[in-house]
Write a protein that holds these residues in place. Structure first.
Motif, mmCIF file in Angstrom:
data_model
loop_
_atom_site.group_PDB
_atom_site.id
_atom_site.type_symbol
_atom_site.label_atom_id
_atom_site.label_comp_id
_atom_site.label_asym_id
_atom_site.label_seq_id
_atom_site.Cartn_x
_atom_site.Cartn_y
_atom_site.Cartn_z
ATOM 1 N N LEU A 78 -60.781 118.424 -0.277
ATOM 2 C CA LEU A 78 -60.156 118.097 0.994
ATOM 3 C C LEU A 78 -59.269 116.870 0.818
ATOM 4 C CD1 LEU A 78 -63.244 118.688 3.289
ATOM 5 C CD2 LEU A 78 -61.245 120.163 3.022
ATOM 6 N N TYR A 79 -58.454 116.572 1.781
ATOM 7 C CA TYR A 79 -57.462 115.513 1.697
ATOM 8 C C TYR A 79 -57.312 114.879 3.069
ATOM 9 C CZ TYR A 79 -55.371 119.788 3.244
ATOM 10 O OH TYR A 79 -55.156 120.961 3.911
ATOM 11 N N THR A 80 -56.807 113.659 3.090
ATOM 12 C CA THR A 80 -56.662 112.914 4.336
ATOM 13 C C THR A 80 -55.438 113.382 5.117
ATOM 14 O OG1 THR A 80 -57.646 111.002 3.257
ATOM 15 C CG2 THR A 80 -56.475 110.593 5.308
ATOM 16 N N MET A 81 -55.625 113.600 6.394
ATOM 17 C CA MET A 81 -54.510 113.871 7.303
ATOM 18 C C MET A 81 -53.996 112.520 7.777
ATOM 19 S SD MET A 81 -54.515 117.108 7.106
ATOM 20 C CE MET A 81 -53.135 117.365 8.189
ATOM 21 N N VAL A 82 -52.676 112.331 7.812
ATOM 22 C CA VAL A 82 -52.107 111.014 8.051
ATOM 23 C C VAL A 82 -51.521 110.842 9.450
ATOM 24 C CG1 VAL A 82 -50.453 109.331 7.171
ATOM 25 C CG2 VAL A 82 -51.598 110.868 5.590
ATOM 26 N N ASP A 83 -50.840 111.859 9.953
ATOM 27 C CA ASP A 83 -50.162 111.714 11.247
ATOM 28 C C ASP A 83 -50.023 113.096 11.880
ATOM 29 O OD1 ASP A 83 -48.866 110.452 13.354
ATOM 30 O OD2 ASP A 83 -47.018 110.053 12.252
ATOM 31 N N VAL A 84 -49.893 113.122 13.200
ATOM 32 C CA VAL A 84 -49.730 114.387 13.929
ATOM 33 C C VAL A 84 -48.748 114.165 15.077
ATOM 34 C CG1 VAL A 84 -51.692 113.978 15.478
ATOM 35 C CG2 VAL A 84 -50.950 116.331 15.023
ATOM 36 N N TRP A 85 -48.004 115.217 15.398
ATOM 37 C CA TRP A 85 -47.111 115.167 16.538
ATOM 38 C C TRP A 85 -47.253 116.475 17.299
ATOM 39 C CZ3 TRP A 85 -44.869 111.337 18.896
ATOM 40 C CH2 TRP A 85 -43.956 111.606 19.905
ATOM 41 N N VAL A 86 -47.387 116.371 18.604
ATOM 42 C CA VAL A 86 -47.560 117.550 19.451
ATOM 43 C C VAL A 86 -46.458 117.540 20.506
ATOM 44 C CG1 VAL A 86 -49.137 118.808 20.959
ATOM 45 C CG2 VAL A 86 -50.047 117.410 19.095
ATOM 46 N N SER A 87 -45.791 118.681 20.663
ATOM 47 C CA SER A 87 -44.707 118.763 21.648
ATOM 48 C C SER A 87 -45.264 119.034 23.035
ATOM 49 C CB SER A 87 -43.731 119.872 21.258
ATOM 50 O OG SER A 87 -44.284 121.134 21.549
ATOM 51 N N SER A 88 -44.393 118.969 24.015
ATOM 52 C CA SER A 88 -44.807 119.246 25.389
ATOM 53 C C SER A 88 -45.216 120.709 25.567
ATOM 54 C CB SER A 88 -43.681 118.892 26.358
ATOM 55 O OG SER A 88 -42.531 119.657 26.048
ATOM 56 N N ASN B 178 -43.019 121.546 -2.635
ATOM 57 C CA ASN B 178 -43.994 120.864 -1.787
ATOM 58 C C ASN B 178 -44.658 119.695 -2.500
ATOM 59 O OD1 ASN B 178 -43.554 122.707 0.266
ATOM 60 N ND2 ASN B 178 -45.113 124.097 -0.489
ATOM 61 N N TRP B 179 -44.308 119.452 -3.742
ATOM 62 C CA TRP B 179 -44.982 118.442 -4.543
ATOM 63 C C TRP B 179 -43.971 117.421 -5.062
ATOM 64 C CZ3 TRP B 179 -49.869 118.910 -3.572
ATOM 65 C CH2 TRP B 179 -50.360 120.162 -3.232
ATOM 66 N N GLY B 180 -44.467 116.292 -5.526
ATOM 67 C CA GLY B 180 -43.606 115.261 -6.076
ATOM 68 C C GLY B 180 -43.416 114.097 -5.128
ATOM 69 N N TYR B 181 -43.788 114.269 -3.889
ATOM 70 C CA TYR B 181 -43.737 113.208 -2.899
ATOM 71 C C TYR B 181 -44.831 113.487 -1.876
ATOM 72 C CZ TYR B 181 -41.227 116.843 -0.390
ATOM 73 O OH TYR B 181 -40.890 118.027 0.198
ATOM 74 N N HIS B 182 -45.162 112.496 -1.084
ATOM 75 C CA HIS B 182 -46.187 112.635 -0.046
ATOM 76 C C HIS B 182 -45.591 112.231 1.286
ATOM 77 C CE1 HIS B 182 -49.506 112.955 -3.031
ATOM 78 N NE2 HIS B 182 -48.569 112.382 -3.760
ATOM 79 N N LEU B 183 -46.119 112.783 2.349
ATOM 80 C CA LEU B 183 -45.625 112.483 3.688
ATOM 81 C C LEU B 183 -46.557 111.514 4.402
ATOM 82 C CD1 LEU B 183 -44.553 116.095 4.663
ATOM 83 C CD2 LEU B 183 -43.106 114.229 3.828
ATOM 84 N N ASN B 184 -45.971 110.602 5.184
ATOM 85 C CA ASN B 184 -46.747 109.569 5.869
ATOM 86 C C ASN B 184 -46.587 109.562 7.383
ATOM 87 O OD1 ASN B 184 -47.630 108.437 3.383
ATOM 88 N ND2 ASN B 184 -45.634 107.463 3.169
ATOM 89 N N GLY B 185 -45.500 110.088 7.889
ATOM 90 C CA GLY B 185 -45.251 110.040 9.327
ATOM 91 C C GLY B 185 -44.479 111.259 9.778
ATOM 92 N N ILE B 186 -44.512 111.521 11.081
ATOM 93 C CA ILE B 186 -43.804 112.679 11.630
ATOM 94 C C ILE B 186 -43.428 112.388 13.077
ATOM 95 C CG2 ILE B 186 -45.930 113.844 12.349
ATOM 96 C CD1 ILE B 186 -44.549 116.507 11.495
ATOM 97 N N PHE B 187 -42.249 112.857 13.479
ATOM 98 C CA PHE B 187 -41.796 112.722 14.857
ATOM 99 C C PHE B 187 -40.948 113.939 15.175
ATOM 100 C CE2 PHE B 187 -39.350 110.931 18.425
ATOM 101 C CZ PHE B 187 -40.364 110.311 19.123
#
Length: 186
Positions: free
Chosen positions: A42-52, A90-99
């Motif tokens: 398993l892996y850590t989830m970092v950020d989430v964004w939910v639309s209206s 999908n590899w070579g970098y990691h994601l930290n934020g989302i908007f």
């Protein structure tokens, strides 16, 4: 939705490593993270964004691909990200934020100054503001925000701030070179 996890858990199969919770108005319910074919833990989830409209997207510390909630199948799935030639990466970098703005305009970002964008045609890398992945990344973009889709800001681990003004240019402009620690712009 709420996401997180304990990346320091001793066992990669510890369920506290990857937390994706959904609130239905009464109670929080855990959901199962998507599996990665080359990783048995398993892996850590970092950020989430939910639309209206309720569409949800999240980013992990494991992959350069965002995940999305497939409401019809009631499960999280990795999105396919393509490079300029149409190949999937999908590899070579990691994601930290989302908007996101509308459901069709989503901006995740992460290491190597990487910025992804989802539009009506799918997911693409729109910027890598540091040398190609493979060495240590010093441009760790951590958060993204904007008052509207034409004026977007991204910030990183050393205080660097970039601005995208789509009506002017498709290029992220460095507006603060940094030098200090800045975690979040909003």
């Amino acid at each position: 939705w709420a996401v997180g996890g304990n990346g320091a858990a001793a066992d990669v199969s510890d369920p506290t490593r990857s937390v994706l919770l959904h609130f239905n108005g009464t109670a929080w319910t855990p959901t199962t993270p998507p599996t990665v074919s080359s990783w048995d833990g398993l892996y850590t989830m970092v950020d989430v964004w939910v639309s209206s409209t309720g569409a949800a997207h999240a980013v992990t510390d494991l992959s350069g691909a965002p995940v999305w909630w497939n409401a019809a199948a009631q499960k999280w799935e990795f999105a396919a990200v393509t490079n300029a030639t149409g190949g999937e990466i999908n590899w070579g970098y990691h994601l930290n934020g989302i908007f996101r703005f509308p459901d069709t305009d989503i901006l995740p970002l992460g290491t190597y100054g990487t910025v992804l964008r989802r539009d009506a045609t799918g997911w693409k890398i729109t910027a890598q503001l540091e040398a190609a992945p493979g060495s240590t990344s010093y441009n760790l973009l951590q958060d993204v925000w904007g008052p509207n889709a034409d004026s977007v800001f991204a910030c990183g681990n050393s205080g660097q701030i970039y601005r995208l003004r789509r009506s002017v240019s498709a290029v992220w402009e460095l507006v603060n070179a940094g030098g200090g620690i800045l975690d979040g712009y909003d």
